[in-house]
Motif scaffolding. Structure first.
Motif, PDB file in Angstrom:
ATOM      1  N   ASN A 332    -124.303  43.646  97.570  1.00 32.47           N
ATOM      2  CA  ASN A 332    -124.072  42.543  97.029  1.00 32.47           C
ATOM      3  C   ASN A 332    -122.541  42.540  96.336  1.00 32.47           C
ATOM      4  O   ASN A 332    -121.594  41.745  96.075  1.00 32.47           O
ATOM      5  CB  ASN A 332    -124.896  41.838  95.986  1.00 32.47           C
ATOM      6  CG  ASN A 332    -126.097  41.151  96.214  1.00 32.47           C
ATOM      7  OD1 ASN A 332    -125.724  40.494  97.378  1.00 32.47           O
ATOM      8  ND2 ASN A 332    -127.206  41.053  95.649  1.00 32.47           N
ATOM      9  N   TYR A 336    -119.679  40.267  96.519  1.00 33.91           N
ATOM     10  CA  TYR A 336    -118.925  39.449  95.433  1.00 33.91           C
ATOM     11  C   TYR A 336    -117.802  40.321  94.656  1.00 33.91           C
ATOM     12  O   TYR A 336    -117.614  39.865  93.673  1.00 33.91           O
ATOM     13  CB  TYR A 336    -120.156  39.143  94.328  1.00 33.91           C
ATOM     14  CG  TYR A 336    -121.306  38.284  95.324  1.00 33.91           C
ATOM     15  CD1 TYR A 336    -120.865  37.060  95.553  1.00 33.91           C
ATOM     16  CD2 TYR A 336    -122.402  38.885  95.563  1.00 33.91           C
ATOM     17  CE1 TYR A 336    -121.953  36.384  96.416  1.00 33.91           C
ATOM     18  CE2 TYR A 336    -123.357  38.200  96.305  1.00 33.91           C
ATOM     19  CZ  TYR A 336    -123.307  36.778  96.841  1.00 33.91           C
ATOM     20  OH  TYR A 336    -124.038  36.272  97.433  1.00 33.91           O
ATOM     21  N   ASP A 360    -119.659  46.551  89.599  1.00 34.31           N
ATOM     22  CA  ASP A 360    -118.403  46.197  90.250  1.00 34.31           C
ATOM     23  C   ASP A 360    -117.246  45.538  89.682  1.00 34.31           C
ATOM     24  O   ASP A 360    -117.587  45.067  88.343  1.00 34.31           O
ATOM     25  CB  ASP A 360    -118.911  45.271  91.310  1.00 34.31           C
ATOM     26  CG  ASP A 360    -119.508  44.003  91.077  1.00 34.31           C
ATOM     27  OD1 ASP A 360    -118.887  43.252  90.248  1.00 34.31           O
ATOM     28  OD2 ASP A 360    -120.789  43.569  91.120  1.00 34.31           O
ATOM     29  N   ILE A 365    -120.869  36.827  86.887  1.00 32.83           N
ATOM     30  CA  ILE A 365    -121.919  35.672  86.612  1.00 32.83           C
ATOM     31  C   ILE A 365    -122.099  35.181  85.606  1.00 32.83           C
ATOM     32  O   ILE A 365    -122.016  35.792  84.587  1.00 32.83           O
ATOM     33  CB  ILE A 365    -123.335  36.288  87.351  1.00 32.83           C
ATOM     34  CG1 ILE A 365    -123.306  36.948  88.503  1.00 32.83           C
ATOM     35  CG2 ILE A 365    -124.117  35.164  87.487  1.00 32.83           C
ATOM     36  CD1 ILE A 365    -124.494  37.947  88.717  1.00 32.83           C
ATOM     37  N   LEU A 373    -131.725  34.728  88.232  1.00 32.92           N
ATOM     38  CA  LEU A 373    -131.149  35.505  89.500  1.00 32.92           C
ATOM     39  C   LEU A 373    -132.109  35.987  90.511  1.00 32.92           C
ATOM     40  O   LEU A 373    -131.897  35.891  91.887  1.00 32.92           O
ATOM     41  CB  LEU A 373    -130.378  36.662  89.118  1.00 32.92           C
ATOM     42  CG  LEU A 373    -128.603  36.239  88.607  1.00 32.92           C
ATOM     43  CD1 LEU A 373    -128.140  37.671  88.862  1.00 32.92           C
ATOM     44  CD2 LEU A 373    -128.060  35.590  89.927  1.00 32.92           C
ATOM     45  N   VAL A 380    -125.863  31.220  92.674  1.00 35.10           N
ATOM     46  CA  VAL A 380    -125.041  30.955  91.610  1.00 35.10           C
ATOM     47  C   VAL A 380    -124.214  29.687  91.896  1.00 35.10           C
ATOM     48  O   VAL A 380    -124.049  28.553  91.431  1.00 35.10           O
ATOM     49  CB  VAL A 380    -124.189  32.075  91.066  1.00 35.10           C
ATOM     50  CG1 VAL A 380    -123.166  31.544  90.056  1.00 35.10           C
ATOM     51  CG2 VAL A 380    -125.049  32.996  90.488  1.00 35.10           C
ATOM     52  N   GLY A 390    -124.921  35.261 102.611  1.00 32.95           N
ATOM     53  CA  GLY A 390    -126.363  35.530 101.748  1.00 32.95           C
ATOM     54  C   GLY A 390    -127.297  34.845 102.173  1.00 32.95           C
ATOM     55  O   GLY A 390    -127.137  33.581 102.634  1.00 32.95           O
ATOM     56  N   THR A 391    -128.612  35.282 101.976  1.00 33.42           N
ATOM     57  CA  THR A 391    -129.700  34.739 102.212  1.00 33.42           C
ATOM     58  C   THR A 391    -130.362  33.797 100.921  1.00 33.42           C
ATOM     59  O   THR A 391    -131.347  32.973 100.935  1.00 33.42           O
ATOM     60  CB  THR A 391    -130.789  35.238 102.906  1.00 33.42           C
ATOM     61  OG1 THR A 391    -131.299  36.314 101.940  1.00 33.42           O
ATOM     62  CG2 THR A 391    -130.491  35.905 104.365  1.00 33.42           C
ATOM     63  N   GLY A 392    -129.970  34.601  99.627  1.00 31.28           N
ATOM     64  CA  GLY A 392    -130.527  34.229  98.434  1.00 31.28           C
ATOM     65  C   GLY A 392    -131.958  34.862  98.083  1.00 31.28           C
ATOM     66  O   GLY A 392    -132.753  34.414  97.224  1.00 31.28           O
ATOM     67  N   GLY A 394    -132.160  38.536  98.416  1.00 25.74           N
ATOM     68  CA  GLY A 394    -131.784  39.812  98.153  1.00 25.74           C
ATOM     69  C   GLY A 394    -132.282  40.294  96.768  1.00 25.74           C
ATOM     70  O   GLY A 394    -132.911  41.286  96.851  1.00 25.74           O
ATOM     71  N   LEU A 395    -132.006  39.489  95.707  1.00 24.81           N
ATOM     72  CA  LEU A 395    -132.297  40.080  94.545  1.00 24.81           C
ATOM     73  C   LEU A 395    -134.133  39.772  94.169  1.00 24.81           C
ATOM     74  O   LEU A 395    -134.630  40.540  93.299  1.00 24.81           O
ATOM     75  CB  LEU A 395    -131.696  39.154  93.226  1.00 24.81           C
ATOM     76  CG  LEU A 395    -130.055  39.806  93.262  1.00 24.81           C
ATOM     77  CD1 LEU A 395    -129.479  39.015  92.409  1.00 24.81           C
ATOM     78  CD2 LEU A 395    -129.956  41.332  93.131  1.00 24.81           C
TER      79      LEU A 395
HETATM   80  P1  ADP Z   1    -127.553  36.542  98.264  1.00 25.27           P
HETATM   81  O1  ADP Z   1    -128.167  36.795  99.891  1.00 25.27           O
HETATM   82  O2  ADP Z   1    -126.946  34.962  98.183  1.00 25.27           O
HETATM   83  O3  ADP Z   1    -126.414  37.392  98.020  1.00 25.27           O
HETATM   84  P2  ADP Z   1    -128.982  37.554  96.197  1.00 25.27           P
HETATM   85  O4  ADP Z   1    -130.444  37.301  95.791  1.00 25.27           O
HETATM   86  O5  ADP Z   1    -128.659  38.860  96.916  1.00 25.27           O
HETATM   87  O6  ADP Z   1    -128.569  36.470  97.304  1.00 25.27           O
HETATM   88  O7  ADP Z   1    -128.131  37.228  94.904  1.00 25.27           O
HETATM   89  C1  ADP Z   1    -128.225  35.934  94.285  1.00 25.27           C
HETATM   90  C2  ADP Z   1    -127.110  35.230  93.627  1.00 25.27           C
HETATM   91  O8  ADP Z   1    -126.683  36.104  92.730  1.00 25.27           O
HETATM   92  C3  ADP Z   1    -126.010  35.371  94.879  1.00 25.27           C
HETATM   93  O9  ADP Z   1    -126.110  34.180  95.556  1.00 25.27           O
HETATM   94  C4  ADP Z   1    -124.803  35.496  94.012  1.00 25.27           C
HETATM   95  O10 ADP Z   1    -124.346  34.206  93.454  1.00 25.27           O
HETATM   96  C5  ADP Z   1    -125.044  36.353  92.800  1.00 25.27           C
HETATM   97  N1  ADP Z   1    -124.844  37.847  92.744  1.00 25.27           N
HETATM   98  C6  ADP Z   1    -125.611  38.837  93.040  1.00 25.27           C
HETATM   99  N2  ADP Z   1    -125.110  39.713  92.847  1.00 25.27           N
HETATM  100  C7  ADP Z   1    -123.795  39.680  92.705  1.00 25.27           C
HETATM  101  C8  ADP Z   1    -122.679  40.517  91.925  1.00 25.27           C
HETATM  102  N3  ADP Z   1    -122.718  41.816  92.063  1.00 25.27           N
HETATM  103  N4  ADP Z   1    -121.561  39.902  91.381  1.00 25.27           N
HETATM  104  C9  ADP Z   1    -121.651  38.349  91.315  1.00 25.27           C
HETATM  105  N5  ADP Z   1    -122.650  37.574  91.634  1.00 25.27           N
HETATM  106  C10 ADP Z   1    -123.641  38.393  92.368  1.00 25.27           C
END
Ligand code: ADP
Length: 433
Positions: A332, A336, A360, A365, A373, A380, A390-392, A394-395
């Motif tokens: 990520n 990003y 980073d 955000i 998140l 976002v 991205g799949t949304g 990951g987190l």
């Molecule tokens: P994705 O697969 O869309 O990256 P995540 O669950 O990993 O899904 O992240 C959710 C959202 O959080 C992302 O769509 C992105 O907008 C935001 N995000 C995650 N990590 C970062 C980062 N390091 N910097 C900025 N935005 C981030």
């Protein structure tokens, strides 16, 4: 009242002295008259005390105090008023207790009161139905002897009761219960247990549905991807407009495969218990390999990816799960952060536990998004996420993996400046080489 008391005392003494003086005048024996008067007064006082004692011993609420005059009359009256006040207050208190007991009896949720050592003190009828507690034989027994599930014991002993615990009922496995423990008074506990079987069933259906759909979609998708790859090997035999369309189809099929893999991983993380007797994982080595993958992901965007990791610090858990969580955070950061930006990975130990930070210098955000998140499919900015593939999920995966390793995620971010994602693990999860 004090003045009444003094007045009565003075009147009584004057009466006694007057009586003695009169007898002295008649008989001429003043000293004897005084002695006889005092003995008489003492006898009367003892008599009043005996009457008081008898009245106190009878102790019947409607029994009026004995009649008397002077000082003793005041004492009897005051005691009687105190007794009436006490009876009235007790009545009021009893009616409050009756109302509280009546309402807790009508409650569908179980309410259990435990003392500071976790022994059962009181419970309502719902607790008998949901937990199988029995009056009076269970009173005073430790709650852990009656709810014997190891997770309950661990939850109760941990003293950390901010989050509720969900367990099957000890009397009926088909009932799912949510335990909430609140501390009050002198470290006593109030345990409220709710029947959440319907909610649990719906949640289970949702999990099963997602897991089954993901699983069922996998086979057709593998077939489609297989044919697309074969067709893409023969683009020179096709009409000129086809290769571009086929390439896009292949790319989207790849995204779908990625999505299904993430959904299946999440379903697995939710459905299974954390690995028991987890072996220590060499996090520093794991991070080196993730860093190389991140460098490959960055490719010609040339991010500066640095790693500072304590090689002696190990973490108990599943290597595959930790790899998945940590690589989501690092990838990520690369995704990003604009080309040429910085990504800093740190792994260290403090007196609070072990920590992994991924920092980073990317787009950051806005703070309003931070609490959401880790929700599934939360993005976002959807256009931003589709650009990065991205799949949304990951987190959400990161959150679940951390939960299974007793860790938690902390996110700090400034739009336009960058973000820091920090995973905190308790000392009990960390070991050193
Ligand atoms: P994705 O697969 O869309 O990256 P995540 O669950 O990993 O899904 O992240 C959710 C959202 O959080 C992302 O769509 C992105 O907008 C935001 N995000 C995650 N990590 C970062 C980062 N390091 N910097 C900025 N935005 C981030």
């Amino acid at each position: 009242m004090n003045q009444n008391w003094q007045g009565a005392l003075v009147r009584q003494l004057l009466l006694l002295l007057g009586g003695c003086l009169l007898i002295g005048l008649i008989t001429g024996e003043y000293a004897w008259a005084l002695v006889v008067g005092l003995i008489g007064y003492l006898g009367w006082t003892l008599q009043q005390m005996r009457r008081l004692l008898q009245w106190l011993k009878r102790n019947t609420p409607d029994d009026a105090p004995p009649d008397s005059n002077g000082l003793w009359g005041d004492i009897f009256d005051n005691l009687y008023q105190m007794q009436r006040r006490d009876i009235r207050l007790r009545g009021q208190l009893q009616s409050v207790i009756d109302r509280v007991q009546g309402s807790t009896t009508a409650l569908k949720d179980a309410v259990v009161m435990l003392d500071s050592d976790g022994n059962l003190e009181w419970w309502n009828p719902a607790a008998e139905r949901l937990l199988g507690l029995k009056k009076p034989q269970d009173t005073g027994h430790p709650v852990g002897n009656l709810i014997r599930h190891p997770s309950f014991k661990e939850y109760f002993d941990s003293g950390r009761h901010e989050e509720p615990l969900v367990l099957a009922s000890p009397v009926n496995e088909r009932l799912w219960l949510q335990f909430t423990i609140t501390h009050y008074g002198n470290s006593e506990h109030l345990m409220v247990v709710r029947d959440i079987s319907r909610l649990h069933l719906l949640e289970q259906m949702r999990k099963d549905f997602v897991a089954n759909v993901s699983h069922e979609l996998r086979t057709p998708l593998t077939v489609i991807s297989g044919y697309l790859e074969t067709m893409l090997e023969h683009t020179d035999e096709m009409p000129p407009r086809w290769p571009r369309a086929l390439n896009q189809m292949n790319e989207q099929a790849g995204r779908m495969q990625h999505l299904l893999n993430d959904l299946l991983l999440l379903a697995k993380l939710e459905a299974t218990n954390p690995p028991a007797n987890a072996q220590p994982v060499a996090v520093a080595t794991l991070l080196q390999s993730i860093r190389s993958d991140a460098q490959a992901l960055s490719a010609d965007r040339n991010h500066d990816i640095s790693l500072e990791a304590d090689p002696t610090l190990l973490l108990k858990g599943s290597e595959a799960e930790l790899r998945s969580a940590f690589s989501n955070l690092v990838f990520n950061a690369v995704k990003y952060t604009p080309a040429g930006g910085e990504v800093r990975i740190r792994w260290w130990c403090s007196e609070h536990g072990a920590h992994l930070a991924v920092e980073d210098s990317g787009i950051g955000i806005e703070s309003k998004h931070l609490p959401r998140l880790t929700e599934r499919f939360y993005r976002v900015d959807s256009s931003r996420a589709s650009n990065t593939g991205g799949t949304g999920l990951g987190l959400a995966i990161v959150k679940h993996v951390l939960l299974r390793h007793q860790g938690r995620l902390d996110v700090n971010s400034t739009p336009g400046k960058g973000s820091i994602f920090t995973c905190h693990f308790p000392l009990s999860q960390a070991t050193t080489q």
